[in-house]
Design a protein around this motif. Structure first.
Motif, mmCIF file in Angstrom:
data_model
loop_
_atom_site.group_PDB
_atom_site.id
_atom_site.type_symbol
_atom_site.label_atom_id
_atom_site.label_comp_id
_atom_site.label_asym_id
_atom_site.label_seq_id
_atom_site.Cartn_x
_atom_site.Cartn_y
_atom_site.Cartn_z
ATOM 1 N N ALA A 36 59.172 34.296 41.640
ATOM 2 C CA ALA A 36 58.481 34.447 42.402
ATOM 3 C C ALA A 36 56.672 34.530 42.144
ATOM 4 N N ALA A 37 57.062 36.057 41.420
ATOM 5 C CA ALA A 37 55.221 36.417 40.622
ATOM 6 C C ALA A 37 54.485 34.583 40.064
ATOM 7 N N ASN A 38 55.422 33.747 39.038
ATOM 8 C CA ASN A 38 54.932 33.556 38.370
ATOM 9 C C ASN A 38 54.248 31.988 39.436
ATOM 10 N N ARG A 39 55.089 32.189 40.523
ATOM 11 C CA ARG A 39 55.065 30.566 41.335
ATOM 12 C C ARG A 39 53.404 31.212 41.977
ATOM 13 N N LYS A 40 53.808 32.174 42.141
ATOM 14 C CA LYS A 40 52.354 33.246 43.316
ATOM 15 C C LYS A 40 51.130 32.715 42.728
ATOM 16 N N ARG A 41 51.640 33.171 40.782
ATOM 17 C CA ARG A 41 50.684 33.199 39.687
ATOM 18 C C ARG A 41 49.534 32.123 39.869
ATOM 19 N N PHE A 42 50.755 30.584 39.892
ATOM 20 C CA PHE A 42 50.641 29.671 38.961
ATOM 21 C C PHE A 42 49.579 29.157 40.731
ATOM 22 N N LEU A 43 50.294 28.866 41.544
ATOM 23 C CA LEU A 43 49.628 28.647 42.485
ATOM 24 C C LEU A 43 48.150 28.618 42.927
ATOM 25 N N SER A 44 47.706 30.069 42.679
ATOM 26 C CA SER A 44 46.590 30.934 43.193
ATOM 27 C C SER A 44 45.603 30.331 42.456
ATOM 28 N N ASP A 45 45.854 30.052 41.093
ATOM 29 C CA ASP A 45 44.908 29.399 39.748
ATOM 30 C C ASP A 45 46.252 28.985 38.961
ATOM 31 N N GLU A 46 45.998 27.591 39.033
ATOM 32 C CA GLU A 46 46.493 26.702 38.491
ATOM 33 C C GLU A 46 45.998 26.761 36.934
ATOM 34 N N ARG A 47 44.515 25.824 36.857
ATOM 35 C CA ARG A 47 44.761 26.625 35.049
ATOM 36 C C ARG A 47 44.451 27.032 34.806
ATOM 37 N N TYR A 49 46.958 29.238 34.790
ATOM 38 C CA TYR A 49 47.746 30.308 34.580
ATOM 39 C C TYR A 49 48.745 28.754 32.956
ATOM 40 N N VAL A 50 48.236 27.441 33.988
ATOM 41 C CA VAL A 50 48.724 26.719 32.336
ATOM 42 C C VAL A 50 48.100 26.835 31.405
ATOM 43 N N ASP A 51 47.135 27.839 30.932
ATOM 44 C CA ASP A 51 46.292 27.337 30.147
ATOM 45 C C ASP A 51 46.867 28.850 29.178
ATOM 46 N N GLU A 52 47.955 29.380 29.640
ATOM 47 C CA GLU A 52 48.145 30.747 29.138
ATOM 48 C C GLU A 52 49.543 30.456 28.069
ATOM 49 N N TRP A 53 50.485 29.137 28.159
ATOM 50 C CA TRP A 53 51.014 27.956 27.777
ATOM 51 C C TRP A 53 50.449 27.389 26.188
ATOM 52 N N PRO A 54 51.277 27.207 25.749
ATOM 53 C CA PRO A 54 50.691 26.604 24.591
ATOM 54 C C PRO A 54 51.139 24.662 24.471
ATOM 55 N N MET A 55 50.937 23.799 25.500
ATOM 56 C CA MET A 55 51.574 23.113 26.142
ATOM 57 C C MET A 55 50.458 22.062 25.355
ATOM 58 N N SER A 56 50.424 20.832 25.272
ATOM 59 C CA SER A 56 49.129 19.982 25.171
ATOM 60 C C SER A 56 47.882 20.441 25.642
ATOM 61 N N GLU A 57 46.710 19.118 25.926
ATOM 62 C CA GLU A 57 46.203 18.661 26.846
ATOM 63 C C GLU A 57 46.295 18.187 27.543
ATOM 64 N N ALA A 58 47.068 17.102 27.294
ATOM 65 C CA ALA A 58 48.209 16.066 28.242
ATOM 66 C C ALA A 58 49.490 16.971 29.229
ATOM 67 N N GLN A 59 49.672 17.598 28.511
ATOM 68 C CA GLN A 59 51.039 17.871 29.447
ATOM 69 C C GLN A 59 50.566 18.738 30.275
ATOM 70 N N LYS A 60 48.779 19.600 30.382
ATOM 71 C CA LYS A 60 48.701 20.649 31.267
ATOM 72 C C LYS A 60 47.976 19.508 32.414
ATOM 73 N N GLN A 61 47.677 18.795 31.671
ATOM 74 C CA GLN A 61 47.045 17.544 32.643
ATOM 75 C C GLN A 61 47.900 16.511 33.850
ATOM 76 N N ALA A 62 49.285 16.471 32.953
ATOM 77 C CA ALA A 62 50.808 15.831 33.680
ATOM 78 C C ALA A 62 50.307 16.518 34.551
ATOM 79 N N VAL A 63 50.332 17.861 34.788
ATOM 80 C CA VAL A 63 51.069 19.374 35.524
ATOM 81 C C VAL A 63 49.591 19.597 36.871
#
Length: 128
Positions: A36-47, A49-63
């Motif tokens: 729940a804490a991570n869902r709240k963090r994600f929804l409050s500032d999605e960009r 939160y996804v930038d904390e993860w070593p995903m490709s930019e294409a993966q981040k954009q898809a999310v």
């Protein structure tokens, strides 16, 4: 069945070992949304939160754009992507209707009737 055969199924991304490796970080991100804490963090500032993860930019954009077909193409597994759906309050029929280009009602009716017909284009190569 060869990898070429797996990539020849129209409208289908087969979740192969290659896709598993490609989508590992995307799917790990999705699993973080069980908290729940991570869902709240994600929804409050999605960009952020996804930038904390070593995903490709294409993966981040898809999310960020909720482009489910792109997320699948980038290695996302639908069972992991469902964590984003749940976070957003999006039902699976709603997401599937977006992915298939039909209304929720049409998608639901199709599934109640037994799913998509096996007739029609069954090979990308043969459909050219």
């Amino acid at each position: 069945m060869s990898d070429d055969d797996l990539h020849d199924i129209p409208g289908t991304t087969v979740f192969t070992g290659e896709q598993t490796r490609k989508g590992y970080q995307l799917n790990q991100f999705c699993m973080s949304l069980r908290s729940a804490a991570n869902r709240k963090r994600f929804l409050s500032d999605e960009r952020s939160y996804v930038d904390e993860w070593p995903m490709s930019e294409a993966q981040k954009q898809a999310v960020l754009t909720r482009d489910w077909n792109a997320a699948l193409a980038e290695g996302g597994n639908i069972y992991f992507l469902a964590k984003i759906l749940a976070t957003d309050g999006t039902s699976f029929p709603e997401a599937a209707s977006i992915m298939t280009g039909v209304s929720v009602e049409e998608y639901t009716a199709m599934m109640i009737a037994g799913g998509r017909s096996p007739q029609g284009l069954r090979s990308i190569r043969e459909g050219r």
